[in-house]
Design a protein around this motif. Structure first.
Motif, PDB file in Angstrom:
ATOM      1  N   LEU A  84       9.952   1.256   9.263  1.00  0.00           N
ATOM      2  CA  LEU A  84      10.109   1.520  10.365  1.00  0.00           C
ATOM      3  C   LEU A  84       8.789   2.333  10.798  1.00  0.00           C
ATOM      4  CD1 LEU A  84      13.789   2.855  10.944  1.00  0.00           C
ATOM      5  CD2 LEU A  84      12.974   0.560  11.418  1.00  0.00           C
ATOM      6  N   THR A  85       8.161   3.152  10.010  1.00  0.00           N
ATOM      7  CA  THR A  85       7.065   3.659  10.347  1.00  0.00           C
ATOM      8  C   THR A  85       5.977   3.009  10.382  1.00  0.00           C
ATOM      9  OG1 THR A  85       7.711   6.010   9.358  1.00  0.00           O
ATOM     10  CG2 THR A  85       5.206   5.492   9.591  1.00  0.00           C
ATOM     11  N   ALA A 118       0.260   6.510   4.709  1.00  0.00           N
ATOM     12  CA  ALA A 118       0.697   7.915   4.123  1.00  0.00           C
ATOM     13  C   ALA A 118       1.938   8.353   4.919  1.00  0.00           C
ATOM     14  CB  ALA A 118      -0.750   8.526   4.367  1.00  0.00           C
ATOM     15  N   LEU A 119       2.066   8.207   5.962  1.00  0.00           N
ATOM     16  CA  LEU A 119       3.183   8.888   6.666  1.00  0.00           C
ATOM     17  C   LEU A 119       4.495   7.998   6.437  1.00  0.00           C
ATOM     18  CD1 LEU A 119       1.501   9.900  10.181  1.00  0.00           C
ATOM     19  CD2 LEU A 119       2.197  11.390   8.272  1.00  0.00           C
ATOM     20  N   THR A 176       0.228  17.323   5.962  1.00  0.00           N
ATOM     21  CA  THR A 176      -1.100  18.570   6.229  1.00  0.00           C
ATOM     22  C   THR A 176      -2.201  17.453   5.887  1.00  0.00           C
ATOM     23  OG1 THR A 176       0.313  20.250   5.072  1.00  0.00           O
ATOM     24  CG2 THR A 176      -2.294  20.362   5.187  1.00  0.00           C
ATOM     25  N   ASP A 177      -2.246  16.541   5.027  1.00  0.00           N
ATOM     26  CA  ASP A 177      -3.468  15.671   4.704  1.00  0.00           C
ATOM     27  C   ASP A 177      -3.645  14.711   6.223  1.00  0.00           C
ATOM     28  OD1 ASP A 177      -3.723  16.524   2.388  1.00  0.00           O
ATOM     29  OD2 ASP A 177      -3.099  14.774   1.318  1.00  0.00           O
ATOM     30  N   ASP A 178      -2.576  14.473   6.668  1.00  0.00           N
ATOM     31  CA  ASP A 178      -2.769  13.688   7.700  1.00  0.00           C
ATOM     32  C   ASP A 178      -3.454  14.444   9.227  1.00  0.00           C
ATOM     33  OD1 ASP A 178      -1.884  11.193   9.726  1.00  0.00           O
ATOM     34  OD2 ASP A 178      -1.378  12.782  11.262  1.00  0.00           O
ATOM     35  N   GLY A 179      -3.066  15.688   9.249  1.00  0.00           N
ATOM     36  CA  GLY A 179      -4.165  16.658  10.124  1.00  0.00           C
ATOM     37  C   GLY A 179      -3.510  16.713  11.597  1.00  0.00           C
ATOM     38  N   SER A 180      -2.460  16.149  11.844  1.00  0.00           N
ATOM     39  CA  SER A 180      -1.841  16.132  13.168  1.00  0.00           C
ATOM     40  C   SER A 180      -0.810  17.002  13.119  1.00  0.00           C
ATOM     41  CB  SER A 180      -1.418  14.743  13.470  1.00  0.00           C
ATOM     42  OG  SER A 180      -0.832  14.767  14.701  1.00  0.00           O
ATOM     43  N   ALA A 200       0.802  -1.164   0.131  1.00  0.00           N
ATOM     44  CA  ALA A 200      -0.072   0.250   0.087  1.00  0.00           C
ATOM     45  C   ALA A 200       0.827   1.215   0.005  1.00  0.00           C
ATOM     46  CB  ALA A 200      -0.974   0.026   1.158  1.00  0.00           C
ATOM     47  N   CYS A 201       1.907   1.281   0.850  1.00  0.00           N
ATOM     48  CA  CYS A 201       2.850   2.270   0.695  1.00  0.00           C
ATOM     49  C   CYS A 201       3.612   2.502  -0.530  1.00  0.00           C
ATOM     50  CB  CYS A 201       4.049   2.040   1.710  1.00  0.00           C
ATOM     51  SG  CYS A 201       5.189   3.239   1.959  1.00  0.00           S
ATOM     52  N   ASN A 202       4.001   1.553  -1.218  1.00  0.00           N
ATOM     53  CA  ASN A 202       4.552   1.478  -2.612  1.00  0.00           C
ATOM     54  C   ASN A 202       3.483   2.254  -3.644  1.00  0.00           C
ATOM     55  OD1 ASN A 202       7.208   0.759  -1.900  1.00  0.00           O
ATOM     56  ND2 ASN A 202       6.248  -1.401  -2.195  1.00  0.00           N
ATOM     57  N   ARG A 203       2.210   1.938  -3.577  1.00  0.00           N
ATOM     58  CA  ARG A 203       1.354   2.263  -4.352  1.00  0.00           C
ATOM     59  C   ARG A 203       1.134   3.718  -4.004  1.00  0.00           C
ATOM     60  NH1 ARG A 203      -1.229  -2.386  -3.037  1.00  0.00           N
ATOM     61  NH2 ARG A 203      -2.663  -1.578  -1.557  1.00  0.00           N
ATOM     62  N   ALA A 204       1.134   4.300  -2.784  1.00  0.00           N
ATOM     63  CA  ALA A 204       0.968   5.594  -2.370  1.00  0.00           C
ATOM     64  C   ALA A 204       2.307   6.707  -2.892  1.00  0.00           C
ATOM     65  CB  ALA A 204       0.867   5.918  -0.874  1.00  0.00           C
TER      66      ALA A 204
END
Length: 334
Positions: free
Chosen positions: A57-58, A78-79, A134-138, A22-26
């Motif tokens: 690691l994330t 996403a992060l 920014t999209d994460d919102g935190s 999923a990360c690679n797709r993002a």
């Protein structure tokens, strides 16, 4: 045969295979742009591969802390992509600064597309990373990752200021590698605890794990420039030597050498007067002073500290994989 570090990373990647896919797709999706050169250069970076250790690691840290994403909102993915964009942007800029021609065993982006394109696409990736924050919102996540981005830049500038300077202390050298490498490892891990809404104690433990892992990783990388073959290293052997970079193997050999040896190091590093055969002689001096072994000892202590930082977490397969990753980081030098 794969060494221990490759096996540990492979096992960690396999454990997190769905998240990593999923990360690679993002990453691929966010690298898209109507400006044709950007996806072209991005495709070159994707094809070059790499361990993708920082986004791993994330993902691992979030899962270790019990994060459970829903079908529509996967903050950890996403992060993780954000962390990879920050890292890749710094690589693009570094290769221009260092005038590198190889990256991960292939022609570097600047060697193919030129310095201007590499710098500007690096800027694009930094911008994408901040869009993802920014999209994460935190604000807490943004604070962690933006601070790490600033620290990386400071580390690179500090390294430039110590270049060709054999009076650099070991403490200053460690400050350089903390900035240029360990800070992003720490941030990559820490945001995993944040998205899982874990207490400060867990954040700090993962920050410590990432910091110490990053220190060990960079120490080993610096030693490999004097102890690996080109296929293993993925860049030209002796690049650090030719660029006059101050690393622990050089500082160790310089400090422990005779006056004749130190005169050699001053000529080739401080005065940048290098002749055919100088790299081979440098390798001899590094071997004679056990500079690689001493660097490995430093890296081992950091790797052990990284593993111990996870003691607060209950036993699990993922915890063991992260501890194995730390333990086997130093195996690249064995």
């Amino acid at each position: 045969m794969a060494d221990g570090s490759e096996v540990a990373l492979r096992d960690l990647a396999e454990y997190l295979a769905d998240d990593m896919a999923a990360c690679n797709r993002a990453i691929v999706e966010r690298m898209d742009s109507p400006v044709a050169l950007i996806p072209q250069l991005a495709a070159h970076l994707v094809a070059a591969g790499g361990k993708r250790l920082r986004p791993l690691l994330t993902l691992a840290s979030a899962r270790l802390c019990g994060y459970k994403p829903d079908a529509t909102h996967q903050r950890h993915v996403a992060l993780a992509a954000c962390v990879e964009f920050i890292h890749t942007a710094t690589l693009l800029h570094d290769d221009v600064v260092d005038e590198s021609t190889l990256r991960r065993g292939l022609a570097s982006a600047n060697a193919i597309f030129g310095n201007k394109a590499s710098v500007l696409v690096g800027d694009f990736l930094f911008a994408r990373s901040f869009q993802l924050m920014t999209d994460d919102g935190s604000l807490k996540v943004m604070g962690i990752l933006s601070s790490a981005s600033a620290t990386i830049a400071e580390g690179e500038v500090l390294q430039m200021s110590t270049q060709n300077d054999l009076s650099t202390s070991i403490e200053k050298y460690l400050e350089v590698i903390h900035g240029k490498t360990a800070a992003l490892f720490a941030a990559a891990c820490r945001v995993g605890a944040v998205v899982a809404d874990q207490p400060l104690k867990a954040e700090e433990a993962l920050d410590s794990y990432g910091t110490n892992l990053g220190m060990a990783f960079q120490l080993v990388d610096d030693a490999l420039d004097y102890a690996a073959d080109q296929a293993t290293l993925g860049k030209t052997i002796g690049d650090d030597f030719r660029e006059g970079k101050i690393t622990l193997p050089v500082l160790t050999a310089y400090t422990a050498g005779s006056e004749e040896d130190r005169a050699f190091w001053r000529r080739v590093i401080e005065e940048s007067e290098q002749k055919p055969g100088d790299l081979e002689h440098a390798l001899e001096l590094i071997a004679r002073t056990n500079a690689i072994g001493i660097t490995l000892d430093h890296a081992t202590r950091y790797a052990e500290a990284a593993s111990q930082a996870l003691d607060m977490f209950p036993p699990s397969r993922l915890k063991q994989l992260l501890q194995d990753t730390a333990s086997y980081t130093v195996s690249r030098l064995r």
